[in-house]
Design an enzyme around this catalytic site. Structure first.
Site, mmCIF file in Angstrom:
data_model
loop_
_atom_site.group_PDB
_atom_site.id
_atom_site.type_symbol
_atom_site.label_atom_id
_atom_site.label_comp_id
_atom_site.label_asym_id
_atom_site.label_seq_id
_atom_site.Cartn_x
_atom_site.Cartn_y
_atom_site.Cartn_z
ATOM 1 N N ASP A 1 -3.041 2.381 2.621
ATOM 2 C CA ASP A 1 -2.289 2.969 3.648
ATOM 3 C C ASP A 1 -2.863 4.183 4.684
ATOM 4 O O ASP A 1 -2.317 4.314 5.678
ATOM 5 C CB ASP A 1 -0.812 3.429 3.190
ATOM 6 C CG ASP A 1 -0.119 2.348 2.584
ATOM 7 O OD1 ASP A 1 -0.443 1.495 2.432
ATOM 8 O OD2 ASP A 1 1.107 2.706 1.980
ATOM 9 N N GLY B 1 -5.222 0.061 -3.956
ATOM 10 C CA GLY B 1 -6.362 0.016 -3.110
ATOM 11 C C GLY B 1 -7.576 0.714 -4.282
ATOM 12 O O GLY B 1 -8.588 -0.029 -4.455
ATOM 13 N N GLU C 1 16.150 -3.389 -0.158
ATOM 14 C CA GLU C 1 16.431 -3.379 -1.494
ATOM 15 C C GLU C 1 17.327 -2.556 -2.034
ATOM 16 O O GLU C 1 18.240 -2.710 -2.914
ATOM 17 C CB GLU C 1 15.038 -3.116 -2.167
ATOM 18 C CG GLU C 1 13.923 -4.341 -2.119
ATOM 19 C CD GLU C 1 12.482 -3.872 -2.134
ATOM 20 O OE1 GLU C 1 11.519 -4.870 -1.912
ATOM 21 O OE2 GLU C 1 12.144 -2.535 -2.448
#
Lengths: 417, 417
Positions: free
Chosen positions: A299, A15, A170
């Protein structure tokens, strides 16, 4: 002559960096502050944690990325406090004035009130976290080889991952691959393939952000790789030797936390009430209602009147770019446009040749989704060197199951001697 | 049936690994112990310390190197003590019997009685040392950029290396290159090219192990790269803000120690009087006079009646191989041959396209010596992946002056948050 506005951006993640980049040809001075000197490609952190990639392969120095952007200055430092009324920010004791502020400090792990669990079950948000987890995983196999006690051996060979979002999936898939293939022939007293990898999830499905059909496929692919998946029960206790879950005790010396995120604590210092996860409510234009010169992206932000924005890199980038354009509009006295998230699709990798991809009407799983995932992740890596080295490491891992970064370094822990 | 002898090798450096390799097709069981899980290619440690290479590029897991050698077992652990009479060795509390022992634990930094200097002037022997030094160097430039005080700025931009042996010369040359080229255009308030790199040496010459003509050439090449060289004065004090040398005070926030080595403390537990540097006197066959089943190789050993053996990788390898062959001879009841060091030549790199090479009658310096150095170091690196990635990183550094591992990770220091 008009005053040249000063923009401070806090946080060099997706961001913050997008905001700085978007301001590159404008008549403003940008100051980017971060407490680490590098941008981290977070989607591949799990590869560093599982010894597939070296830390420098997924990181680039912020000032190197921005070396050609003459209106940007980078400062390595910790933001101590923000004086909203005086419009200054304190970086390690030095005060810096701003006309516009972009807060993009992201999120950290959340243990839902059980902060004591953090030492037993580390989370994965930074490169230091990744190196710490890498050391834990590799050391567990070493401890199993060194002990003669079969019970202790079994405990060291049990790996438990809490939380089946993208990171948990993952980690679990890769750990299964390491134990079954990578470490073959390397031990003399234990069989690494006997290691158990458990993935536990409080909710009903793995990858809850994906449509149910893809969740089910992901679970099937995980189980085929050898992962034991358990859904529907939250973890109720964590200590040095295992976890409690659904009234049952599971002995595991390696517990990894991928269950929850909390917003960066800086959000709570902006003078507005934050939500339960510590996120900052912002207007549809991504700034504070009472302080239009302060923007929050990534976030950390919850835009009002905007459909839920996922906590993923493309969303943070879009918000960063939007905030930068809004600053230019504000400065020119133009009206602000509301932010609109453009979903490009969601990807999650599960392991070797296994992944799921959701592009709305097009849904992929298995080998094809894995190729899409791989291409996208190499493409978005910053730096030619990184792309090339990551490709070499992945090619080697693909053909030989080798992982190029299997060294234990006590990052963040004091060395023994 | 004859008893199958057990050989324990302590230390997976060049000497220990050569001993294990040499025993690969023999009817013995080999146990290799190390306190780290990887073999480190020490000649390139300075490249990790100066952000040119990632740590995994110069390290390989010991058990991966030895995966095909079925008679070798690897244990990660710390040797607590050696019971010479009982012929057992204690690894983290577990006792292991041996018939033959090879001690190859190398050396560490020596501060000549000033152990307090260690925290201000770190030395370079392990990967963790290298990451710590990397963080210090990169942080120094960051601090200089963050401060407004010109005196503090100058202190952060002064780098002082104590000791002009191979490591000191490599660090000084590379630091000069970083400040003048790598960081160009990346800072807004400081000029990294204004950084001063000082190399101080108590003796009369840089690279004292080389012939005087090459020492002089090395000094000239260092000065051309911008290094300030000072010989003939020992450092008399070191603290957080600089050093004292020849009655003069030099303010420097980054001091690196490349001045002295001391043998590993394990040498003193072998029951024989060690020399001033802590090294163990061994017979010409590399074993202890009173205990022929115990061999000492590498930097830790001082063979009697053998011309001085330099503390470099090829010498350690030769000694490791010799010890392994001597063990087989002892076991077969054959007579032991004395060790003879075969000098293959000495190489030291100074910086970009600058090095010296001494092959006895053939002496090289400058570009040609640098090519020889580069080829030899890539050739001897363990692992195809490492060779390829190191070549890519060096090619990039050569063309663009970029360094691929410029990230600050607090290895060995507790993270801030």
């Amino acid at each position: 002559m008009q005053h040249r506005p000063r923009v401070i951006v806090v946080g060099g993640g997706f961001g913050g960096l997008a905001a700085v980049h978007t301001l590159r040809s404008t008549a403003v001075d940008v100051l980017l502050v971060d407490r680490v000197n590098h941008h981290t490609f977070q989607p591949l952190l799990y590869q560093v944690a599982t010894a597939g990639l070296a830390a420098p392969s997924i990181a680039a120095p912020l000032r190197h990325i921005l070396r050609m952007q003459r209106n940007a200055t980078v400062i390595l430092g910790e933001v101590r406090c923000i004086d909203i009324k005086g419009r200054t920010i304190d970086i390690d004791g030095v005060s810096h004035p701003y006309d516009y502020l972009v807060v993009a400090t992201g999120s950290t792990h959340a243990y839902f009130g059980h902060e004591a669990w953090a030492r037993y079950a580390p989370g994965l948000k930074t490169l230091e976290d990744a190196l710490r987890i890498r050391a834990r995983i590799l050391t567990a196999f070493e401890r199993a080889e060194a002990t003669d006690d079969p019970i202790e051996q079994a405990e060291w060979l049990t790996f438990l991952i809490v939380g089946a979002g993208a990171t948990g999936v993952e980690l679990a898939g890769t750990l299964a691959e390491i134990s079954r293939h990578t470490l073959k022939r390397e031990f003399r007293r234990i069989d690494p393939a006997a290691a158990r990898v458990l993935l536990v999830e409080a909710g009903a499905h793995v990858l809850p952000a994906f449509p149910p059909s893809l969740s089910a496929k992901a679970r099937h692919q995980l189980e085929r790789l050898g992962v034991l998946v358990r859904t529907g029960h939250p973890v109720t206790d964590v200590d040095e030797r295992g976890v409690s879950i659904g009234g049952q005790r599971i002995a595991a010396r390696t517990v990894l936390w991928a269950a929850g995120v909390a917003a960066s604590p800086l959000g709570a210092t902006l003078g507005v009430p934050v939500d339960r996860a510590g996120r900052v409510p912002v207007t549809a234009c991504l700034n504070l209602a009472g302080h239009p010169e302060i923007f929050v992206v990534g976030d950390l932000a919850v835009p009002r009147d905007v459909a839920a924005v996922p906590a993923i890199a493309p969303a943070a980038k879009q918000m960063g770019r939007h905030a930068a354009r809004a600053i230019m509009a504000l400065h020119a006295g133009r009206e602000l446009a509301p932010f609109r998230y453009r979903a490009r699709g969601s990807l999650a990798t599960i392991g070797r040749m296994a992944a799921v991809a959701d592009f709305g009407r097009i849904r992929l799983s298995g080998l094809l989704a894995w190729w899409v995932w791989l291409t996208a992740h190499v493409y978005f890596l910053i730096g030619f060197r990184n792309r090339l080295v990551v490709l070499i490491d992945w090619a080697e891992a693909y053909w030989s199951y080798r992982r190029g970064a299997r060294i234990i370094i006590a990052a963040g822990e004091s060395p023994k001697r």
